[in-house]
Design an enzyme around this catalytic site. Structure first.
Site, PDB file in Angstrom:
ATOM      1  N   HIS A 267      44.108  31.098  42.389  1.00 22.40           N
ATOM      2  CA  HIS A 267      42.947  30.510  41.706  1.00 22.40           C
ATOM      3  C   HIS A 267      42.144  31.575  40.947  1.00 22.40           C
ATOM      4  O   HIS A 267      42.095  31.530  39.731  1.00 22.40           O
ATOM      5  CB  HIS A 267      42.028  29.717  42.642  1.00 22.40           C
ATOM      6  CG  HIS A 267      42.715  28.569  43.328  1.00 22.40           C
ATOM      7  ND1 HIS A 267      43.371  27.590  42.623  1.00 22.40           N
ATOM      8  CD2 HIS A 267      42.882  28.271  44.640  1.00 22.40           C
ATOM      9  CE1 HIS A 267      43.894  26.717  43.485  1.00 22.40           C
ATOM     10  NE2 HIS A 267      43.619  27.113  44.708  1.00 22.40           N
ATOM     11  N   ASP A 318      50.435  23.735  43.146  1.00 20.17           N
ATOM     12  CA  ASP A 318      49.426  23.615  44.199  1.00 20.17           C
ATOM     13  C   ASP A 318      49.440  22.247  44.885  1.00 20.17           C
ATOM     14  O   ASP A 318      50.267  21.998  45.763  1.00 20.17           O
ATOM     15  CB  ASP A 318      48.050  23.954  43.591  1.00 20.17           C
ATOM     16  CG  ASP A 318      46.963  24.153  44.640  1.00 20.17           C
ATOM     17  OD1 ASP A 318      47.248  24.004  45.830  1.00 20.17           O
ATOM     18  OD2 ASP A 318      45.817  24.455  44.256  1.00 20.17           O
TER      19      ASP A 318
HETATM   20 ZN   LIG Z   1      46.335  26.084  47.607  1.00 20.95          ZN
END
Ligand SMILES: [Zn+2]
Length: 444
Positions: A267, A318
């Protein structure tokens, strides 16, 4: 066994695609490359379209595939989505997870993904009691990848706290090993093998205290293993980290000796000013997951600034809101355009490198993700005769692939010398039927 492929176009790493590329494959590796061969040599398998290296999905939570379509319209913030995720997590056991993961990895194979980084924290029974085999869930994931024909790096995640200095509660109890030493003891029973490697993960600074993070980092360091962590996905995570530890998650992880070339920050959306320099100086990889980050209203990572600071970029699907690494790649640039009012910060060839070479490297497969002699023989061919890429010009074909193509354009996939997708279908699985069946069983 030696075989050869003739690629109408192939991306060999530059700005433009090469024409008439013959790829000689010996066993699992590429033995040789020749360019400018106008017609397929006798005996070569013809790959019409544009062939790129295997795509790496560097951040996956396979079970979350069962949430697709079930959470997107809910209002509210991240915590509402997390409640749905916990509800799903509470339902799984190894017998349900194996077919769900196998079908999810099958979908990845169809999308040209040849290696998945499975960030795995769903370890134990519902109340936290280990299964008879403490790694039953992890082994199910490794088996699922093998059956789907793709490689896996099992990034086994240490997850100890529900929040900073909070106990695990509810579904989270399944995630925890009690302490980092017991985490290390458990994953010590897992072995790398053909097509599977074991890496480590620090779930987040929220879920792993600094002393435990240092234990995980040392475990990975001693084994030269990949080490991943969720870093600054949400502003609230930064605030909690500053309050408890006096620094950002990046600073806490730096103090725990987690950062370095084997480290991947997943991220990296809400970094503090010094974090860019700290991550860049450590030569880490930053794995962006834009389709999930936008679905969860996380924010937009500053990809160009991360690259300028010295980090490499990789990509992950993800939560599997969609499984399409090309969509992730273009979102890195297009989302940054919306935020900055400027175009062209992340060139297509850079994004394709993030999707292939960088992703494989951050998963501990530096020998994969390139079409060159000696590399692992992964070949992903996208059709040029479907609506999205029809009319593509060789000189700008890489831009067309990144900015217009998607998983549906993948026609043929070779993983380490084995054909696993032919003419848009998996050679061993009915992927849509398996997805439907596995997801229905979870929600019964
Ligand atoms: Zn994750």
């Amino acid at each position: 066994m030696s075989v050869s492929y003739w690629c109408e176009l192939a991306w060999l790493g530059g700005k433009a695609a090469a024409a008439g590329v013959v790829v000689e494959v010996d066993g699992q590796r590429i033995a040789g490359i020749e360019q400018g061969i106008a017609t397929p040599p006798a005996g070569a398998t013809r790959l019409d379209g544009i062939t790129v290296p295997g795509l790496a999905n560097s951040h996956s939570h396979a079970f979350q595939r069962a949430l697709r379509g079930r959470t997107h319209s809910a209002s509210g913030n991240f915590s509402r989505w997390r409640e749905a995720m916990y509800e799903l997590a509470s339902r799984l056991d190894p017998d349900l997870y194996l077919p769900l993961a196998r079908a999810t990895y099958g979908e990845m194979a169809l999308a040209g993904i040849t290696c998945v980084g499975e960030f795995h924290y769903l370890h134990h029974g519902p109340d936290g009691t280990p299964y008879a085999d403490r790694n039953a869930m992890g082994r199910a994931l490794i088996q699922a990848a093998r059956e789907a024909g793709i490689r896996i790096t099992l990034l086994d995640a240490c997850y100890l706290h529900g929040g900073i200095r909070e106990k695990l509660a509810g579904a989270q109890r399944r995630f925890g090993d009690g302490d980092a030493d017991r985490w290390a003891d458990r994953i010590g029973e897992l072995q790398s093998g053909d097509g599977a490697r074991i890496g480590a993960a620090i779930h987040s600074v929220r879920a792993v205290d600094p002393e435990s993070a240092a234990v995980v980092a040392a475990w990975a360091g001693e084994r030269d293993a990949s080490l991943h962590a969720h870093v600054s996905e949400q502003p609230a995570e930064n605030e909690a980290s500053r309050r408890a530890y006096g620094g950002t998650p990046t600073a806490v992880l730096a103090n725990a000796n987690a950062l370095g070339e084997r480290f991947t920050a997943v991220h990296a959306t809400h970094l503090g000013q010094p974090d860019f320099r700290v991550l860049g100086d450590a030569r880490v990889t930053c794995c962006l997951c834009p389709t999930t980050e936008r679905d969860l209203a996380d924010g937009i990572a500053e990809a160009e600034r991360l690259r300028a600071a010295g980090t490499e970029l990789a990509l992950g699907s993800d939560s599997h809101a969609v499984v399409d690494i090309l969509e992730e790649a273009r979102a890195v640039e297009l989302d940054e355009r919306l935020a900055s009012g400027e175009r062209g910060r992340n060139p297509a060839a850079q994004l394709l490198r993030a999707a292939t070479q960088n992703g494989h490297a951050c998963l501990g497969w530096p020998e994969a993700g390139r079409i060159e002699p000696g590399a692992v023989a992964d070949l992903v061919t996208l059709r040029l005769d479907a609506p999205r890429l029809a009319g593509t010009d060789r000189a700008t074909a890489v831009d067309a692939v990144i900015f217009a193509a998607g998983a549906a354009d993948v026609r043929d996939v070779v993983v380490a010398g084995r054909e696993i997708v032919r003419d848009g279908a998996h050679v061993a699985m009915d992927v849509p039927a398996e997805l439907a069946d596995a997801i229905a069983r979870v929600w019964v």
